[in-house]
Design an enzyme around this catalytic site. Structure first.
Site, mmCIF file in Angstrom:
data_model
loop_
_atom_site.group_PDB
_atom_site.id
_atom_site.type_symbol
_atom_site.label_atom_id
_atom_site.label_comp_id
_atom_site.label_asym_id
_atom_site.label_seq_id
_atom_site.Cartn_x
_atom_site.Cartn_y
_atom_site.Cartn_z
ATOM 1 N N PRO A 271 0.705 -1.154 0.079
ATOM 2 C CA PRO A 271 0.070 -0.155 -0.210
ATOM 3 C C PRO A 271 1.004 1.303 0.031
ATOM 4 C CG PRO A 271 -0.036 -1.028 2.020
ATOM 5 C CD PRO A 271 0.638 -1.931 1.184
ATOM 6 N N ASN A 272 0.344 2.065 -0.819
ATOM 7 C CA ASN A 272 0.958 3.452 -0.825
ATOM 8 C C ASN A 272 2.246 3.537 -1.514
ATOM 9 O OD1 ASN A 272 -1.112 4.791 0.692
ATOM 10 N ND2 ASN A 272 -0.243 3.756 2.420
ATOM 11 N N ALA B 12 3.059 -0.663 4.864
ATOM 12 C CA ALA B 12 2.467 -1.054 6.184
ATOM 13 C C ALA B 12 2.207 -2.149 6.631
ATOM 14 C CB ALA B 12 1.464 -0.005 6.421
ATOM 15 N N TYR C 254 10.955 8.832 1.362
ATOM 16 C CA TYR C 254 11.152 7.844 0.266
ATOM 17 C C TYR C 254 11.572 8.191 -0.831
ATOM 18 C CZ TYR C 254 7.761 5.491 3.674
ATOM 19 O OH TYR C 254 7.107 5.092 4.816
ATOM 20 N N ARG D 101 5.080 11.055 -2.350
ATOM 21 C CA ARG D 101 4.788 10.594 -0.823
ATOM 22 C C ARG D 101 6.106 10.794 -0.166
ATOM 23 N NH1 ARG D 101 4.658 4.558 1.202
ATOM 24 N NH2 ARG D 101 3.914 5.101 3.315
ATOM 25 N N ARG E 166 12.591 4.420 12.648
ATOM 26 C CA ARG E 166 11.592 5.215 12.709
ATOM 27 C C ARG E 166 10.874 4.900 14.026
ATOM 28 N NH1 ARG E 166 9.003 4.805 7.021
ATOM 29 N NH2 ARG E 166 7.915 6.593 7.549
ATOM 30 N N HIS F 154 12.628 -2.610 2.124
ATOM 31 C CA HIS F 154 12.095 -1.526 2.497
ATOM 32 C C HIS F 154 12.968 -0.335 2.056
ATOM 33 C CE1 HIS F 154 9.358 -3.327 5.024
ATOM 34 N NE2 HIS F 154 10.264 -3.814 5.697
ATOM 35 N N LEU F 155 12.418 0.708 1.372
ATOM 36 C CA LEU F 155 13.099 1.994 0.918
ATOM 37 C C LEU F 155 13.812 2.630 2.099
ATOM 38 C CD1 LEU F 155 10.151 2.921 -0.909
ATOM 39 C CD2 LEU F 155 12.494 3.349 -2.054
ATOM 40 N N SER F 156 13.081 2.881 3.353
ATOM 41 C CA SER F 156 13.507 3.635 4.736
ATOM 42 C C SER F 156 14.076 2.187 5.404
ATOM 43 C CB SER F 156 12.454 4.360 5.335
ATOM 44 O OG SER F 156 11.440 3.268 5.674
ATOM 45 N N GLU G 180 12.544 -9.342 1.860
ATOM 46 C CA GLU G 180 11.801 -8.225 2.541
ATOM 47 C C GLU G 180 12.740 -6.933 2.009
ATOM 48 O OE1 GLU G 180 11.614 -8.004 6.684
ATOM 49 O OE2 GLU G 180 10.209 -6.688 6.716
ATOM 50 N N ASN H 129 8.139 -5.613 -0.849
ATOM 51 C CA ASN H 129 7.837 -4.515 0.123
ATOM 52 C C ASN H 129 6.470 -4.532 0.421
ATOM 53 O OD1 ASN H 129 7.857 -2.037 1.480
ATOM 54 N ND2 ASN H 129 8.902 -0.786 -0.180
ATOM 55 N N ASP I 197 1.691 -15.443 7.177
ATOM 56 C CA ASP I 197 1.641 -16.927 6.940
ATOM 57 C C ASP I 197 1.464 -17.345 5.276
ATOM 58 O OD1 ASP I 197 0.737 -17.418 9.548
ATOM 59 O OD2 ASP I 197 -1.542 -17.463 9.056
ATOM 60 N N HIS J 197 3.775 -4.525 9.000
ATOM 61 C CA HIS J 197 4.007 -4.445 10.604
ATOM 62 C C HIS J 197 2.620 -4.821 11.103
ATOM 63 C CE1 HIS J 197 7.196 -1.951 9.477
ATOM 64 N NE2 HIS J 197 6.480 -1.038 8.618
#
Ligand code: DQA
Length: 145
Positions: free
Chosen positions: A12-13, A80, A25, A20, A110, A103-105, A101, A77, A90, A83
């Site tokens: 998402p996003n 959200a 990001y 954004r 954070r 992530h950009l950040s 996995e 990625n 699963d 988390h």
């Protein structure tokens, strides 16, 4: 001979990359990142399938699809959902395709709620904090598997 297939899934996003929270990001769009990954995949002898959804169940379906299609790896990625999503945990456990996995950040730098990763509990490994370069590093890792 068919080339190994790698799924690149974004949650998402991530479709709003570029506008954004660019301080976190960056200014690159998802299309920019995917175009660069396509070039990199060519040099690595891989075929990639790039997908993005704002919907948890769709991401679950794509993890199942990666398995059904015999993918060599999934780069994920989950944004959200990283988390929050037991369903994605699963699904990651339910397939034998290794999930990387991304992530950009760096979520660990954070808010505390970002420190927990359900994906990380089942992923082969995690690459985070390198901006768009995180995806390139993950593709390199996938190629080496
Ligand atoms: C993110 C980090 C997540 O905490 C956040 O919810 C995102 C993006 C990243 O790529 O840095 O949407 O996965």
């Amino acid at each position: 001979m068919t080339q190994p297939l790698v799924y690149v899934l974004n949650g998402p996003n991530i479709n709003l990359l570029g506008t954004r929270e660019p301080g976190i990001y960056g200014h690159e769009t998802l299309a920019d990142i995917n175009a660069r990954l396509e070039e990199q995949a060519k040099t690595l002898g891989l075929t990639i399938k790039t997908l993005q959804s704002n919907h948890e169940g769709t991401l679950v379906d794509w993890l199942h699809e990666a398995q059904a299609e015999g993918a060599k790896a999934v780069i994920l990625n989950a944004a959200a959902y990283t988390h929050t999503s037991v369903a994605l945990l699963d699904a990651t456990k339910a397939i034998t395709v290794p999930v990387i996995e991304v992530h950009l950040s760096n979520p660990h730098k954070r808010e505390e709620f970002r420190h927990k990763s359900y994906i990380g509990m089942a992923a082969l490994g995690t690459i985070a904090g390198f901006g768009a370069q995180s995806y390139a590093l993950a593709l390199q890792a996938a190629a080496a598997l």
